[in-house]
Design a protein around this motif. Structure first.
Motif, PDB file in Angstrom:
ATOM      1  N   LEU A  38       1.072  -2.155  10.964  1.00 42.06           N
ATOM      2  CA  LEU A  38       1.663  -1.560   9.758  1.00 42.06           C
ATOM      3  C   LEU A  38       2.788  -2.460   9.240  1.00 42.06           C
ATOM      4  CD1 LEU A  38       1.944   2.174  10.954  1.00 42.06           C
ATOM      5  CD2 LEU A  38       0.050   1.090   9.728  1.00 42.06           C
ATOM      6  N   PRO A  39       3.086  -2.425   7.945  1.00 41.80           N
ATOM      7  CA  PRO A  39       2.375  -1.662   6.909  1.00 41.80           C
ATOM      8  C   PRO A  39       1.062  -2.341   6.551  1.00 41.80           C
ATOM      9  CG  PRO A  39       4.067  -2.998   5.907  1.00 41.80           C
ATOM     10  CD  PRO A  39       4.203  -3.214   7.376  1.00 41.80           C
ATOM     11  N   SER A  40       0.091  -1.543   6.108  1.00 39.79           N
ATOM     12  CA  SER A  40      -1.208  -2.100   5.744  1.00 39.79           C
ATOM     13  C   SER A  40      -1.887  -1.200   4.718  1.00 39.79           C
ATOM     14  CB  SER A  40      -2.082  -2.218   6.998  1.00 39.79           C
ATOM     15  OG  SER A  40      -3.382  -2.623   6.651  1.00 39.79           O
ATOM     16  N   ASP A  41      -2.573  -1.852   3.748  1.00 40.07           N
ATOM     17  CA  ASP A  41      -3.384  -1.074   2.802  1.00 40.07           C
ATOM     18  C   ASP A  41      -4.859  -1.167   3.160  1.00 40.07           C
ATOM     19  OD1 ASP A  41      -3.868  -3.681   2.206  1.00 40.07           O
ATOM     20  OD2 ASP A  41      -3.233  -3.571   0.103  1.00 40.07           O
TER      21      ASP A  41
ATOM     22  N   GLN B 176      -5.790   2.347   7.899  1.00 45.44           N
ATOM     23  CA  GLN B 176      -5.337   3.657   7.423  1.00 45.44           C
ATOM     24  C   GLN B 176      -6.186   4.781   8.015  1.00 45.44           C
ATOM     25  OE1 GLN B 176      -4.612   4.069   3.249  1.00 45.44           O
ATOM     26  NE2 GLN B 176      -3.616   2.068   3.055  1.00 45.44           N
TER      27      GLN B 176
ATOM     28  N   LYS C 273       8.517   0.754  10.588  1.00 48.61           N
ATOM     29  CA  LYS C 273       7.118   0.581  10.202  1.00 48.61           C
ATOM     30  C   LYS C 273       6.651   1.721   9.285  1.00 48.61           C
ATOM     31  CE  LYS C 273       6.085  -3.266  12.168  1.00 48.61           C
ATOM     32  NZ  LYS C 273       5.598  -4.417  11.373  1.00 48.61           N
TER      33      LYS C 273
ATOM     34  N   ALA D 176       8.195   1.101   5.874  1.00 50.99           N
ATOM     35  CA  ALA D 176       7.490   0.034   5.157  1.00 50.99           C
ATOM     36  C   ALA D 176       6.147   0.535   4.626  1.00 50.99           C
ATOM     37  CB  ALA D 176       7.283  -1.166   6.098  1.00 50.99           C
ATOM     38  N   GLN D 177       5.463   1.365   5.400  1.00 51.30           N
ATOM     39  CA  GLN D 177       4.176   1.920   4.965  1.00 51.30           C
ATOM     40  C   GLN D 177       4.373   2.836   3.763  1.00 51.30           C
ATOM     41  OE1 GLN D 177       1.288   1.010   6.448  1.00 51.30           O
ATOM     42  NE2 GLN D 177       0.060   2.176   4.973  1.00 51.30           N
ATOM     43  N   GLN D 178       5.471   3.577   3.778  1.00 47.45           N
ATOM     44  CA  GLN D 178       5.777   4.485   2.673  1.00 47.45           C
ATOM     45  C   GLN D 178       6.053   3.688   1.400  1.00 47.45           C
ATOM     46  OE1 GLN D 178       9.454   6.634   3.098  1.00 47.45           O
ATOM     47  NE2 GLN D 178       8.645   8.439   2.016  1.00 47.45           N
TER      48      GLN D 178
ATOM     49  N   LEU E   7       4.920   0.767   0.753  1.00 51.52           N
ATOM     50  CA  LEU E   7       3.678   0.123   0.304  1.00 51.52           C
ATOM     51  C   LEU E   7       2.788   1.100  -0.465  1.00 51.52           C
ATOM     52  CD1 LEU E   7       1.740  -2.366   0.432  1.00 51.52           C
ATOM     53  CD2 LEU E   7       0.829  -1.383   2.556  1.00 51.52           C
TER      54      LEU E   7
ATOM     55  N   PHE F 178       1.693   8.034   0.964  1.00 52.06           N
ATOM     56  CA  PHE F 178       2.174   8.121   2.344  1.00 52.06           C
ATOM     57  C   PHE F 178       2.021   9.549   2.879  1.00 52.06           C
ATOM     58  CE2 PHE F 178       5.722   8.739   5.394  1.00 52.06           C
ATOM     59  CZ  PHE F 178       5.291   7.849   6.378  1.00 52.06           C
TER      60      PHE F 178
END
Length: 907
Positions: free
Chosen positions: A788-791, A796, A872, A875-877, A879, A885
């Motif tokens: 993470l973060p990852s799209d 996911q 993490k 950062a995901q939020q 992204l 999120f």
């Protein structure tokens, strides 16, 4: 009668003789009766008996005729006696055919063999009276041979031998024959041609009884009384005078010992749980071992068999080191009478200690106070009684106040310096060694050390060697305290070193070296000021012991403890130490057979205590490839040595040996146990710890099999845990290499990299419970969070699993401060501090310090899991945006989300 031509005819007649038709039966019986005196008839019968394909009834009839004929015609004086040539043929045929499948036909062979043995035995006994030496020798040889056959038959030929009348008859006859042969020994001088064979036969009689008792204890029950009466009368009464010899005494004592301590004859604590056979045997034992019998056995053992002999005293004077070696278990000692008497005494005293304790204590009390040095016999008896008290130390725990005895008498006896008193000085210091771990107050130790120091200066070498042994037992004891010993350390170490130089025998030098090693091990770093002399002497001793590999093993053990005691200062020993390690661990050198195990241990402790890597220390690793190929029980130590190099100087070591090591590991993994596989992977894990950047590339050939193990769901939890540890390190600390590995594996398996990644995460989450070590569990959480973060849709899709593992990790490592109600990662290390040690704790080695410094750089110990999870997720939020999120978080179980929020309070 010719064997080949007559076999068919005799077989036909035997077949007719089994017929129920009297018209056929009578002529057949008449014909067989006529053949009874025909030469060669019994050889034909034996040929038929041993043919297992023939009808059993026919063979059984052949056995009966064979047995009856042997009984009638075997003796030389019998009418129509068998020729010596046919007798030889029959003997050879019987001995070669013991694999009879039909029991009734076999109890026939046993009967014949008994008859044969009785005949030869009677013949020999008659010839003894006639003094015919040649005939005596021949008959005795045949007696011995037939007895050997009977021994095997009797011991191994029957499931329930006590139900067979002939077997039990033979065993009872053994006692009578033994008496007859022992009486014969009176008239056969020591240098007589038959004397040696006569003693062998007597010993074989005793072996029949011992083997039968060992294999059939309950069948032996009816022989217990007679065995004990026989053995005790010959060994502990006047009946044996003039006839017994040392090996016979040993065998009789073994017979008594086996009956006394036989578990089959010991009732259970709850008598009702015991078998009738056990109770019967126990009853017989109890009726025999009365108070008078036990008292006499105990007194005779101590005052007769424990006494030092004239030969031993002469050896003490002329060859003190040889005497010491014999007393402590030399080759001839193992087969002599003394150890056997001591073992018998211990077993009887243990079994009947309530009866025998007062007897032994009365003997001790009768010898109170110093003994007149001119009274040699009393000195020897005191030596023997003290020996008994030492052997029975554990049994006498509640009956002897050893501390008072030591202060009030034994200490004074150690101070009698007269040369004739040396057996008592030696025995008293031995006695203390036996009691030191049984009952000896700690506050008496300084008095004992003072006495030991004085005795290490005794004029007699045997006393000094025995004192060294007691010193070893004293420092080995769990109540040993360094502070009590330190005031005596310098003088004792010096005296021990002088003793090491003085003694000449290899065994004695080994013994003294072991004492020195033990002292060094117990005082550890405190030894440093005093080892200079030993360090200078060991190279010379190593050179002198080139032909004595066991002495070299003792030197290696001493070096191990020296290196541990010297710590980083052991580097000064390298000019001697490293060539010793090189030779001991080189499998192309013959001495490695003896030296390898200790040599590897020395190599390991040298690495653990090394302050830096030298070129010579690095060069020794050339021996490792061949050692890994051995795949021996030393493999675990080899892996520890490899780890030692990794912790000492990873870059330099891997630069030279990574390729060879990787190649060796690939070979090992083709054929190794699960435990061995784990050990290899732990080394790889350490490579990744010390060199996360280039380590994965160096050991890349090993990694596909690790990855395949994860994807396929390796069934052994401990292996799966190690696989995940290796891949977790790469994923967390070397993302670029992980991507390359993922692409390689995807191509190999035929999947897209993202699909393969998803499958790996799924398996990781599913098998997380395989990981039991908290460090690896935290590593798994950090590694998966690092995605993470990852799209990426696959990542996911596995977001829920990643969060589950993260929360599990938080539960593992977070501790709550009860006052502030905040959480802290208990695996975090901030700075390196030297630990405060208690007096009994050993200081950290150089390797311990290196591992601590390495841990400070390890993400497991330097990254807060709580902080990492927060960063993490944040950062995901950022992204995905708040809405995206929240949609992701809704895939996680609400209870897990609640727990996560609790852990992240304050962020």
């Amino acid at each position: 009668m010719d064997l080949n031509s007559a076999s068919g005819v005799v077989l036909q007649v035997l077949t007719q003789a089994t017929s129920q038709n009297t018209a056929v039966l009578k002529p057949a019986e008449e014909q067989l009766k006529q053949w009874e005196t025909q030469p060669g008839f019994y050889s034909v019968l034996l040929n038929i008996v041993t043919n297992h394909t023939l009808d059993v009834n026919v063979r059984w009839l052949a056995v009966l005729y064979f047995k009856n004929g042997i009984d009638r015609y075997w003796r030389r004086v019998a009418p129509h006696a068998l020729s010596e040539e046919e007798k030889s043929t029959l003997r050879a045929g019987l001995i070669a055919n013991f694999n009879e499948p039909v029991n009734q036909l076999a109890s026939g062979i046993y009967s014949f063999t008994c008859s044969l043995w009785n005949h030869h035995t009677d013949t020999f006994l008659q010839q003894v009276c006639c003094r015919d030496e040649t005939a005596m020798s021949n008959s005795l040889e045949r007696t011995l041979l037939s007895l050997k056959v009977l021994r095997k038959f009797t011991v191994h030929g029957f499931v329930e031998p006590h139900r067979n009348i002939e077997v039990m008859g033979f065993l009872h006859a053994v006692f009578e024959r033994l008496k007859q042969f022992l009486e014969c020994s009176r008239s056969i001088e020591a240098d007589h041609v038959c004397r040696d064979r006569l003693e062998k036969t007597i010993i074989l009689f005793t072996k029949v009884l011992l083997d039968f008792l060992d294999q059939h204890p309950f069948s032996f029950t009816s022989l217990i009384q007679r065995s004990l009466e026989f053995a005790v009368s010959y060994v502990f009464t006047e009946a044996g005078e003039g006839v017994v010899f040392e090996r016979f005494i040993v065998q009789c004592m073994n017979l008594i010992k086996m009956i006394v301590k036989n578990y089959a004859y010991k009732p259970s604590k709850n008598v009702e749980d015991s078998s009738p056979e056990t109770l019967e045997a126990h009853k017989i034992k109890a009726s025999f071992f009365t108070y008078p019998t036990l008292t006499e056995i105990c007194r005779r053992l101590v005052t007769q068999y424990f006494l030092l002999t004239k030969e031993e005293l002469t050896m003490w004077e002329e060859d003190p080191e040889g005497f010491t070696v014999e007393e402590t278990g030399g080759d001839s000692w193992k087969y002599s009478i003394r150890p056997c008497t001591e073992v018998l005494f211990i077993d009887i005293f243990h079994e009947y200690n309530q009866t025998l304790t007062p007897v032994l204590l009365e003997m001790v009390h009768s010898l109170q106070g110093p003994t007149n040095v001119d009274d040699t016999q009393t000195l020897l008896i005191k030596d023997a009684v003290y020996n008994a008290v030492g052997l029975a130390a554990y049994e006498l725990f509640d009956s002897v106040d050893f501390d008072q005895w030591f202060k009030n008498q034994l200490l004074a006896e150690l101070q009698v310096t007269h040369s004739r008193y040396k057996p008592i000085r030696r025995r008293v210091v031995w006695l203390i060694g036996q009691w030191i771990s049984v009952k000896f107050k700690s506050d008496l130790r300084p008095m004992l050390y003072e006495a030991i120091r004085n005795l290490l200066q005794d004029q007699d070498l045997v006393v000094r060697i025995e004192t060294a042994t007691t010193l070893k037992l004293t420092v080995d004891d769990f109540e040993f305290r360094t502070d009590q010993f330190l005031p005596y350390l310098e003088s004792m170490f010096t005296l021990l070193f002088q003793l090491l130089q003085e003694v000449r025998e290899c065994d004695t030098k080994m013994h003294v070296l072991h004492v020195l090693s033990c002292v060094i091990e117990r005082v550890n770093m405190q030894i440093r000021p005093y080892v200079g002399c030993l360090v200078q002497y060991l190279p010379l001793l190593w050179k002198q012991s080139e032909e004595h590999n066991m002495l070299r093993c003792a030197i290696l053990t001493t070096l191990i403890h020296l290196v541990q005691g010297l710590g980083a200062d052991s580097k000064n020993l390298y000019p001697f130490l490293l060539p010793v390690i090189q030779l001991s661990t080189d499998v192309s050198q013959p001495p490695h057979v003896y030296l390898l195990e200790d040599g590897l241990e020395l190599w390991l402790v040298t690495l653990e205590n090394s302050p830096c890597l030298t070129s010579e220390l690095l060069r020794i690793f050339q021996n490792m490839s061949a050692l890994l190929e051995l795949s021996s029980e030393n493999l675990r130590t080899c892996f520890k040595i490899i780890n030692g190099y990794l912790f000492l100087s990873p870059s330099e070591f891997l630069q030279v040996y990574a390729a060879d090591l990787c190649k060796s590991f690939c070979e090992i993994l083709k054929d190794i146990t699960t435990e061995g596989q784990v050990q290899v992977l732990k080394v790889v894990e350490n490579v990744l710890k010390v060199n996360p950047v280039s380590g994965p590339e160096m050991f890349q050939p090993l990694l596909p099999s690790v990855f395949r193990g994860i994807i396929s769901g390796e069934r052994y939890p401990v292996v799966m845990s190690t696989y995940l540890g290796v891949i977790g390190r790469i994923l967390l600390q070397n993302k670029s290499f992980f991507s390359l590995l993922m692409n390689q594996m995807a191509c190999e398996i035929g999947q897209k990299p993202d699909q393969l990644l998803g499958h790996m995460i799924e398996m990781w989450v599913d098998r997380m419970d395989n990981i039991t070590q908290p460090e690896r569990r935290k590593l798994s959480a950090l590694a998966l969070l690092s995605l993470l973060p990852s799209d990426n849709n696959i990542i996911q899709d596995k977001f829920c699993g990643i969060i589950n593992i993260s929360v599990e990790g938080l539960h593992d490592v977070m501790t709550e401060d009860t006052e502030t109600r905040t959480f802290k990662d208990c695996m975090l290390l901030s700075t390196f501090e030297e630990p405060k040690l208690t007096e009994e704790e050993e200081p950290p080695t150089e390797q311990d310090k290196r591992k601590k410094l390495l841990a400070l750089k390890d993400p497991v110990h330097s990254v807060s899991l709580q902080q990492f999870v927060y960063e993490k997720l944040k950062a995901q939020q950022e992204l995905l945006g708040e809405q995206g999120f929240q949609a992701l978080m809704e895939t996680v179980d609400t209870e897990i989300v609640t727990q996560l929020q609790d852990f992240l309070q304050g962020f």
